[in-house]
Design a protein around this motif. Structure first.
Motif, PDB file in Angstrom:
ATOM      1  N   SER A  16      47.141  35.728  41.406  1.00  0.00           N
ATOM      2  CA  SER A  16      46.427  35.868  42.677  1.00  0.00           C
ATOM      3  C   SER A  16      45.344  34.800  42.789  1.00  0.00           C
ATOM      4  CB  SER A  16      45.800  37.257  42.773  1.00  0.00           C
ATOM      5  OG  SER A  16      44.882  37.332  43.840  1.00  0.00           O
ATOM      6  N   GLN A  17      44.978  34.422  43.998  1.00  0.00           N
ATOM      7  CA  GLN A  17      43.901  33.446  44.200  1.00  0.00           C
ATOM      8  C   GLN A  17      42.549  34.030  43.849  1.00  0.00           C
ATOM      9  OE1 GLN A  17      44.191  31.966  48.221  1.00  0.00           O
ATOM     10  NE2 GLN A  17      45.878  30.583  47.728  1.00  0.00           N
ATOM     11  N   ASN A  18      42.447  35.345  43.847  1.00  0.00           N
ATOM     12  CA  ASN A  18      41.223  36.023  43.434  1.00  0.00           C
ATOM     13  C   ASN A  18      41.136  35.995  41.916  1.00  0.00           C
ATOM     14  OD1 ASN A  18      39.866  38.722  42.438  1.00  0.00           O
ATOM     15  ND2 ASN A  18      39.008  38.276  44.458  1.00  0.00           N
TER      16      ASN A  18
ATOM     17  N   GLU B 241      41.263  39.502  39.985  1.00  0.00           N
ATOM     18  CA  GLU B 241      42.567  40.117  40.182  1.00  0.00           C
ATOM     19  C   GLU B 241      43.666  39.301  39.496  1.00  0.00           C
ATOM     20  OE1 GLU B 241      45.649  41.130  43.854  1.00  0.00           O
ATOM     21  OE2 GLU B 241      43.503  40.880  44.266  1.00  0.00           O
ATOM     22  N   GLY B 242      43.552  37.981  39.581  1.00  0.00           N
ATOM     23  CA  GLY B 242      44.577  37.127  39.006  1.00  0.00           C
ATOM     24  C   GLY B 242      44.564  37.107  37.496  1.00  0.00           C
TER      25      GLY B 242
ATOM     26  N   SER C  75      52.824  34.213  39.807  1.00  0.00           N
ATOM     27  CA  SER C  75      52.363  35.483  40.378  1.00  0.00           C
ATOM     28  C   SER C  75      50.849  35.618  40.430  1.00  0.00           C
ATOM     29  CB  SER C  75      52.946  36.657  39.566  1.00  0.00           C
ATOM     30  OG  SER C  75      52.420  36.661  38.247  1.00  0.00           O
TER      31      SER C  75
ATOM     32  N   TRP D 273      44.813  30.121  35.808  1.00  0.00           N
ATOM     33  CA  TRP D 273      44.225  30.364  37.122  1.00  0.00           C
ATOM     34  C   TRP D 273      43.502  29.112  37.633  1.00  0.00           C
ATOM     35  CZ3 TRP D 273      39.395  30.216  39.307  1.00  0.00           C
ATOM     36  CH2 TRP D 273      39.263  30.799  40.573  1.00  0.00           C
TER      37      TRP D 273
END
Length: 376
Positions: free
Chosen positions: A77-79, A82-83, A75, A98
């Motif tokens: 995120s690529q950011n 945010e991830g 789940s 990440w």
């Protein structure tokens, strides 16, 4: 039922291999041979990490908590902000996830990288053991912690990193110790306990009158009951509040009883002057800090995870303990036979409890069938 044979084979293989390779590396003077040993060990670690990484992670397989980690990884995120910062797990561990996810979406790659790092830490920890015939016992028990990482991966990685803060403290490198504690805490919050080590060591060295120090220590144990409310607050704030009201956990004080016996061994004999390994010596001096956990553990059984910090300590000092006991018994001091028996019982209980209880949190160890390696 879990098939325990893969775990038995794995722990026997990795502990025996590292014990032999570390011994050979320490004995040879040839830099070329050491390079060969390094390449061989990297290859072995890589193969073992493949078996760890491409294991089946599903209901009944791969570790109870690992399914949750897989969900978090998938789940992300690529950011970066945010991830990472949207996850409830510690941000250091989330950052590692990440970074791997930015390279590959395959959760098995993350598990592979994680375990490879864990094996490197395992090797470096064992290299600091006192060279002894009894080393293999420590190697093997630490290998059981590697199996624990099938379930509590953050805890084991954090504890391994935290161990090196104690190594730094043994050299009086406080800044390095603080840095390592911060890193370990970013992996698993429990490792913030390393701050207690720093405060305890610093106070012990500053207060020259040890009667005053131990009076202060005993008084502070009472204050440690305040840690219960603080820890409850932290659990609630990081969305683990269900552990506060969970009354299903059981409490065992065997680790604390064992710590008391070790302290008796250390302080009521001359053994402290016979310990050449400064890390072992530092561990013995830090052992009384375990009793600050008792009120917390009594109120919240999930605090058993603090015990992993000290279990690694107990394992590390085994060669020194057994060497001293054997030496004392040979010189006619039969009172040390009692300490020898206690250490051997502790080792037996750890192995027995692991294979009859703890290993089941790792679940069945099966490999994924769609990985090309298994089709060759």
């Amino acid at each position: 039922m879990v098939n325990i044979y893969p775990y038995i084979f794995f722990t026997l293989f990795i502990s025996t291999y590292l014990c032999l390779i570390n011994y050979c590396s320490a004995k040879v003077n040839s830099s070329e041979l050491r390079v060969v040993f390094g390449i061989l060990t990297t290859l072995v670690f890589g193969i073992l990490s493949v078996f760890y990484g491409w294991r089946l992670v599903d209901s009944g397989h791969g570790g109870i908590d690992t399914v949750g980690y897989q969900s978090i990884f998938n789940s992300l995120s690529q950011n970066f902000s945010e991830g990472v910062f949207s996850q409830r797990i510690e941000k250091g561990y989330a950052t590692i996830m990440w970074l791997v996810k930015s390279i590959s979406d395959d959760f098995s790659i993350f598990l592979f990288c994680y375990f490879f790092v864990l094996l490197v830490l395992y090797k470096n920890i064992t290299q600091k053991l006192t060279i002894s015939f009894f080393n293999i016992l420590s190697y093997y028990l630490i290998a059981l912690l590697l199996i624990d990482s099938f379930n509590i991966s953050r805890m084991i990685l954090g504890v391994f990193i935290l161990f090196f803060s104690v190594v730094a403290l043994a050299d009086n490198k406080y800044l390095k110790a603080i840095f390592l504690i911060v890193i370990a805490t970013s992996i698993q919050l429990v490792c913030a306990w390393g701050v207690v080590f720093i405060i305890y060591k610093y106070t012990y060295e500053k207060i020259k009158n040890k009667k005053v120090f131990y009076t202060l220590y005993l008084s502070s144990l009472g204050v440690s009951y305040l840690l219960v409310e603080l820890f409850k607050f932290i659990l609630v704030s990081i969305e683990y509040g269900h552990y506060v009201v969970d009354e299903s956990g059981t409490v065992s004080f065997l680790n604390y009883i064992y710590a008391m016996i070790l302290i008796m061994f250390f302080y009521f004999t001359k053994s402290k002057f016979e310990i050449k390994n400064k890390i072992t010596l530092q561990i013995f001096y830090l052992l009384p800090t375990i009793f600050y956990i008792v009120p917390l553990y009594s109120a919240i059984p999930i605090a058993y995870r603090f015990n992993y910090i000290y279990i690694l300590f107990f394992i590390f000092i085994i060669p020194d303990m057994l060497n001293i006991c054997i030496s004392k018994i040979k010189s006619g001091q039969w009172g040390f036979l009692g300490f020898l028996i206690v250490v051997l019982i502790y080792i037996f209980m750890k192995v027995f409890n692991f294979f009859t209880r703890d290993i089941y949190a790792a679940l069945e160890w099966s490999m994924v069938y769609d990985f090309v390696f298994w089709r060759l």
